[in-house]
Design a protein around this motif. Structure first.
Motif, mmCIF file in Angstrom:
data_model
loop_
_atom_site.group_PDB
_atom_site.id
_atom_site.type_symbol
_atom_site.label_atom_id
_atom_site.label_comp_id
_atom_site.label_asym_id
_atom_site.label_seq_id
_atom_site.Cartn_x
_atom_site.Cartn_y
_atom_site.Cartn_z
ATOM 1 N N LYS A 28 0.826 -1.196 0.000
ATOM 2 C CA LYS A 28 0.000 0.000 0.000
ATOM 3 C C LYS A 28 0.861 1.247 0.000
ATOM 4 N N LYS A 29 0.529 2.199 -0.889
ATOM 5 C CA LYS A 29 1.281 3.445 -0.990
ATOM 6 C C LYS A 29 0.349 4.634 -0.844
ATOM 7 N N GLN A 30 0.955 5.805 -0.662
ATOM 8 C CA GLN A 30 0.198 7.047 -0.578
ATOM 9 C C GLN A 30 0.443 7.876 -1.832
ATOM 10 N N PHE A 31 -0.652 8.316 -2.449
ATOM 11 C CA PHE A 31 -0.575 9.148 -3.647
ATOM 12 C C PHE A 31 -1.433 10.391 -3.460
ATOM 13 N N ALA A 32 -0.968 11.486 -4.031
ATOM 14 C CA ALA A 32 -1.796 12.688 -4.141
ATOM 15 C C ALA A 32 -1.995 12.960 -5.623
ATOM 16 N N VAL A 33 -3.239 13.220 -6.011
ATOM 17 C CA VAL A 33 -3.557 13.534 -7.401
ATOM 18 C C VAL A 33 -4.091 14.959 -7.450
ATOM 19 N N GLY A 44 -1.105 19.120 3.563
ATOM 20 C CA GLY A 44 -0.269 18.044 4.098
ATOM 21 C C GLY A 44 0.450 17.263 3.031
ATOM 22 N N ILE A 45 0.579 17.869 1.872
ATOM 23 C CA ILE A 45 1.151 17.136 0.731
ATOM 24 C C ILE A 45 2.626 16.806 0.922
ATOM 25 N N ARG A 46 3.297 17.497 1.824
ATOM 26 C CA ARG A 46 4.710 17.195 2.099
ATOM 27 C C ARG A 46 4.885 15.771 2.648
ATOM 28 N N ASN A 47 3.821 15.198 3.156
ATOM 29 C CA ASN A 47 3.883 13.838 3.720
ATOM 30 C C ASN A 47 3.780 12.751 2.656
ATOM 31 N N PHE A 48 3.551 13.160 1.392
ATOM 32 C CA PHE A 48 3.386 12.197 0.305
ATOM 33 C C PHE A 48 4.676 12.057 -0.490
ATOM 34 N N ASP A 49 5.031 10.805 -0.787
ATOM 35 C CA ASP A 49 6.212 10.543 -1.622
ATOM 36 C C ASP A 49 5.884 10.570 -3.106
ATOM 37 N N ASN A 50 4.603 10.386 -3.456
ATOM 38 C CA ASN A 50 4.193 10.286 -4.858
ATOM 39 C C ASN A 50 3.057 11.261 -5.145
ATOM 40 N N VAL A 51 3.315 12.219 -6.049
ATOM 41 C CA VAL A 51 2.293 13.195 -6.407
ATOM 42 C C VAL A 51 2.136 13.225 -7.925
ATOM 43 N N VAL A 88 7.475 13.258 -8.499
ATOM 44 C CA VAL A 88 6.465 14.179 -9.034
ATOM 45 C C VAL A 88 6.239 13.806 -10.494
ATOM 46 N N TRP A 89 5.047 13.290 -10.785
ATOM 47 C CA TRP A 89 4.681 12.850 -12.131
ATOM 48 C C TRP A 89 3.674 13.840 -12.696
ATOM 49 N N VAL A 90 3.910 14.283 -13.930
ATOM 50 C CA VAL A 90 3.126 15.397 -14.471
ATOM 51 C C VAL A 90 2.588 15.081 -15.866
ATOM 52 N N LYS A 91 1.351 15.489 -16.104
ATOM 53 C CA LYS A 91 0.743 15.380 -17.429
ATOM 54 C C LYS A 91 1.165 16.586 -18.260
ATOM 55 N N ALA A 92 1.696 16.333 -19.458
ATOM 56 C CA ALA A 92 2.126 17.414 -20.362
ATOM 57 C C ALA A 92 1.119 17.586 -21.492
ATOM 58 N N GLN A 93 0.894 18.836 -21.879
ATOM 59 C CA GLN A 93 -0.035 19.137 -22.969
ATOM 60 C C GLN A 93 0.622 19.047 -24.343
ATOM 61 N N ASN A 94 1.905 19.391 -24.410
ATOM 62 C CA ASN A 94 2.620 19.405 -25.698
ATOM 63 C C ASN A 94 4.122 19.308 -25.441
ATOM 64 N N GLU A 95 4.905 19.334 -26.512
ATOM 65 C CA GLU A 95 6.350 19.171 -26.386
ATOM 66 C C GLU A 95 7.004 20.343 -25.659
ATOM 67 N N TYR A 96 6.489 21.570 -25.884
ATOM 68 C CA TYR A 96 7.015 22.730 -25.173
ATOM 69 C C TYR A 96 6.807 22.562 -23.674
ATOM 70 N N HIS A 97 5.610 22.181 -23.292
ATOM 71 C CA HIS A 97 5.291 21.932 -21.893
ATOM 72 C C HIS A 97 6.212 20.846 -21.331
#
Length: 218
Positions: free
Chosen positions: A2-7, A63-70, A96-105
């Protein structure tokens, strides 16, 4: 385990990720500045918070500082996505995993230290293109710009032939990782194993080699 995630950002992509992580029994904190979206996720997350993820003080209070995965799944607002990512990296969040809109982003996110960058629309486009152009492809995983894994169906053309006889690696530069025959899955195929029509082959290789293998061998 079990892990902790913030979305952060509950559009279609963020909502889908949130629900799937929760279904997998992980702890999920869902964050969005739209209260209606938060209400829709109350039954599909561990905690929900209405917050502006570009406000450093407000984000700290979640409290997002307590999360290892965002996961930053903010949609059309590229500036908000970048600013949120910067704040999270300053917080020293491990992943920190991020959704990108385009190549510039994508380039900007890469420069500011995003650990993983997603292109869900582009990735789905690639998968659909593979399905449309080959009736043998069941599933498709893009590993890089050059390499992929495909699940493809064996046809009558290879009925009764062994892997040694087909000599796939030498002829096509591809490797069969697994074979599924009815209810049996062989993850360590042997050269003497024979194929039947309808067998599911899991194959890894260069994209050009995989297409050539599907077109010529199957």
């Amino acid at each position: 385990m079990k892990k902790q995630f913030a979305v952060i950002g509950l559009g279609r992509f963020g909502t889908s990720v949130c629900k799937e992580l929760f279904r997998m029994n992980h702890d999920v904190l869902a964050i969005d500045r739209d209260e209606d979206r938060i209400k829709d996720l109350k039954d599909f997350s561990t905690h929900t918070i209405v917050a502006d993820a570009t406000d450093e003080k407000m984000l700290t209070n979640t409290g997002i500082r307590n999360f290892d995965n965002v996961i930053v799944a903010i949609g059309e607002d590229i500036q908000a996505s970048i600013l949120c990512t910067l704040i999270l990296k300053d917080f020293e969040i491990k992943q920190v995993w991020v959704k990108a809109q385009n190549e510039y982003h994508h380039k900007v996110l890469d420069k500011i230290g995003a650990d993983k960058i997603f292109h869900p629309e582009q990735d789905m486009g690639l998968r659909i293109a593979e399905f449309l152009t080959s009736e043998k492809v069941i599933d498709y995983i893009d590993l890089s710009d050059e390499y992929s894994i495909v699940e493809t169906l064996a046809t009558k053309k290879v009925e009764g032939r062994s892997l040694a006889d087909l000599d796939i690696r030498a002829k096509y530069g591809c490797t069969i990782m697994a074979i599924k025959q009815k209810n049996k899955v062989d993850v360590t195929p042997h050269p003497e194993d024979t194929l039947n029509k309808g067998d599911l082959l899991v194959v890894i290789g260069h994209k050009n080699d995989l297409r050539r293998f599907q077109n010529e061998a199957l």
